[in-house]
Design a protein around this motif. Structure first.
Motif, PDB file in Angstrom:
ATOM      1  N   ALA A  42      36.474  28.947  97.273  1.00 45.03           N
ATOM      2  CA  ALA A  42      37.052  28.730  98.614  1.00 45.03           C
ATOM      3  C   ALA A  42      38.556  28.539  98.555  1.00 45.03           C
ATOM      4  O   ALA A  42      39.289  29.102  99.372  1.00 45.03           O
ATOM      5  CB  ALA A  42      36.385  27.526  99.281  1.00 45.03           C
ATOM      6  N   ALA A  43      39.032  27.791  97.583  1.00 49.94           N
ATOM      7  CA  ALA A  43      40.474  27.539  97.473  1.00 49.94           C
ATOM      8  C   ALA A  43      41.227  28.840  97.207  1.00 49.94           C
ATOM      9  O   ALA A  43      42.287  29.076  97.788  1.00 49.94           O
ATOM     10  CB  ALA A  43      40.745  26.528  96.351  1.00 49.94           C
ATOM     11  N   VAL A  44      40.686  29.684  96.364  1.00 46.24           N
ATOM     12  CA  VAL A  44      41.359  30.946  96.059  1.00 46.24           C
ATOM     13  C   VAL A  44      41.255  31.902  97.248  1.00 46.24           C
ATOM     14  O   VAL A  44      42.227  32.573  97.600  1.00 46.24           O
ATOM     15  CB  VAL A  44      40.773  31.596  94.776  1.00 46.24           C
ATOM     16  CG1 VAL A  44      41.312  32.998  94.571  1.00 46.24           C
ATOM     17  CG2 VAL A  44      41.078  30.710  93.570  1.00 46.24           C
ATOM     18  N   ALA A  45      40.097  31.922  97.917  1.00 46.89           N
ATOM     19  CA  ALA A  45      39.907  32.814  99.061  1.00 46.89           C
ATOM     20  C   ALA A  45      40.937  32.522 100.153  1.00 46.89           C
ATOM     21  O   ALA A  45      41.432  33.454 100.805  1.00 46.89           O
ATOM     22  CB  ALA A  45      38.490  32.666  99.615  1.00 46.89           C
ATOM     23  N   GLU A  46      41.287  31.266 100.344  1.00 50.69           N
ATOM     24  CA  GLU A  46      42.282  30.902 101.349  1.00 50.69           C
ATOM     25  C   GLU A  46      43.670  31.418 100.972  1.00 50.69           C
ATOM     26  O   GLU A  46      44.477  31.719 101.852  1.00 50.69           O
ATOM     27  CB  GLU A  46      42.349  29.376 101.502  1.00 50.69           C
ATOM     28  CG  GLU A  46      41.140  28.783 102.191  1.00 50.69           C
ATOM     29  CD  GLU A  46      41.239  27.269 102.295  1.00 50.69           C
ATOM     30  OE1 GLU A  46      42.350  26.713 102.177  1.00 50.69           O
ATOM     31  OE2 GLU A  46      40.186  26.636 102.490  1.00 50.69           O
ATOM     32  N   ALA A  47      43.946  31.504  99.691  1.00 51.86           N
ATOM     33  CA  ALA A  47      45.289  31.873  99.239  1.00 51.86           C
ATOM     34  C   ALA A  47      45.448  33.363  98.959  1.00 51.86           C
ATOM     35  O   ALA A  47      46.572  33.862  98.895  1.00 51.86           O
ATOM     36  CB  ALA A  47      45.631  31.090  97.971  1.00 51.86           C
ATOM     37  N   VAL A  48      44.353  34.087  98.806  1.00 50.19           N
ATOM     38  CA  VAL A  48      44.419  35.498  98.428  1.00 50.19           C
ATOM     39  C   VAL A  48      44.882  36.340  99.616  1.00 50.19           C
ATOM     40  O   VAL A  48      44.397  36.184 100.732  1.00 50.19           O
ATOM     41  CB  VAL A  48      43.038  36.001  97.932  1.00 50.19           C
ATOM     42  CG1 VAL A  48      42.998  37.509  97.851  1.00 50.19           C
ATOM     43  CG2 VAL A  48      42.741  35.384  96.590  1.00 50.19           C
ATOM     44  N   ASP A  49      45.812  37.223  99.333  1.00 54.24           N
ATOM     45  CA  ASP A  49      46.320  38.129 100.348  1.00 54.24           C
ATOM     46  C   ASP A  49      45.866  39.542  99.982  1.00 54.24           C
ATOM     47  O   ASP A  49      46.391  40.141  99.055  1.00 54.24           O
ATOM     48  CB  ASP A  49      47.860  38.061 100.415  1.00 54.24           C
ATOM     49  CG  ASP A  49      48.442  39.007 101.434  1.00 54.24           C
ATOM     50  OD1 ASP A  49      47.681  39.553 102.268  1.00 54.24           O
ATOM     51  OD2 ASP A  49      49.657  39.218 101.388  1.00 54.24           O
TER      52      ASP A  49
END
Length: 138
Positions: free
Chosen positions: A129-136
């Protein structure tokens, strides 16, 4: 009963990695993964054995075996936190001539790449979840 019933496995001690040129591989692993020779094991390499490279905490150790041609095919997966995954992603994609593939596995994220000898590596995190929020993805 299994063979392993005699004791508990503690951790992965090291992974064998086959390379065409040990000196060139050492430089690559130091620059890309931050691994350095293990001083107390360097004698092995001087005697024709593997060169042991490790992180400072000695929690990740690779044994580089110089071999002209290799048919070995494996992937070494290294687990990191979500924040560190994003830092690795920034650093790896900035490397010229390093083909990096990112994959969303629904419960984890992974970055795949290979060393100059074709040995495959994966940087993975379960902080999805943390990475999904930051991935562009744009």
């Amino acid at each position: 009963m299994t063979v392993g019933d005699g004791g508990t496995l503690l951790d992965i001690d090291h992974v064998h990695v086959f390379v065409a040129d040990c000196d060139a591989a050492r430089q690559w692993y130091t620059r890309i993964l931050g691994l350095a020779p293990v001083p107390e094991l360097e004698f092995w390499a001087r005697e024709g054995g593997p060169l042991a490279l490790s992180n400072p905490a000695r929690t990740v150790t690779l044994a580089l075996f110089e071999q002209a041609e290799s048919t070995h095919c494996a992937t070494v997966a290294l687990r990191v936190s979500g924040a560190d995954f994003l830092a690795w992603q920034r650093g790896l994609v900035a490397e010229p001539d390093l083909a990096v593939r990112r994959a969303d596995h629904a419960v984890s994220w992974s970055l795949y790449f290979a060393d100059p000898d074709g040995n495959r590596f994966e940087i993975t995190t379960y902080d999805h979840a943390a990475v999904a929020e930051a991935v562009d993805d744009n």
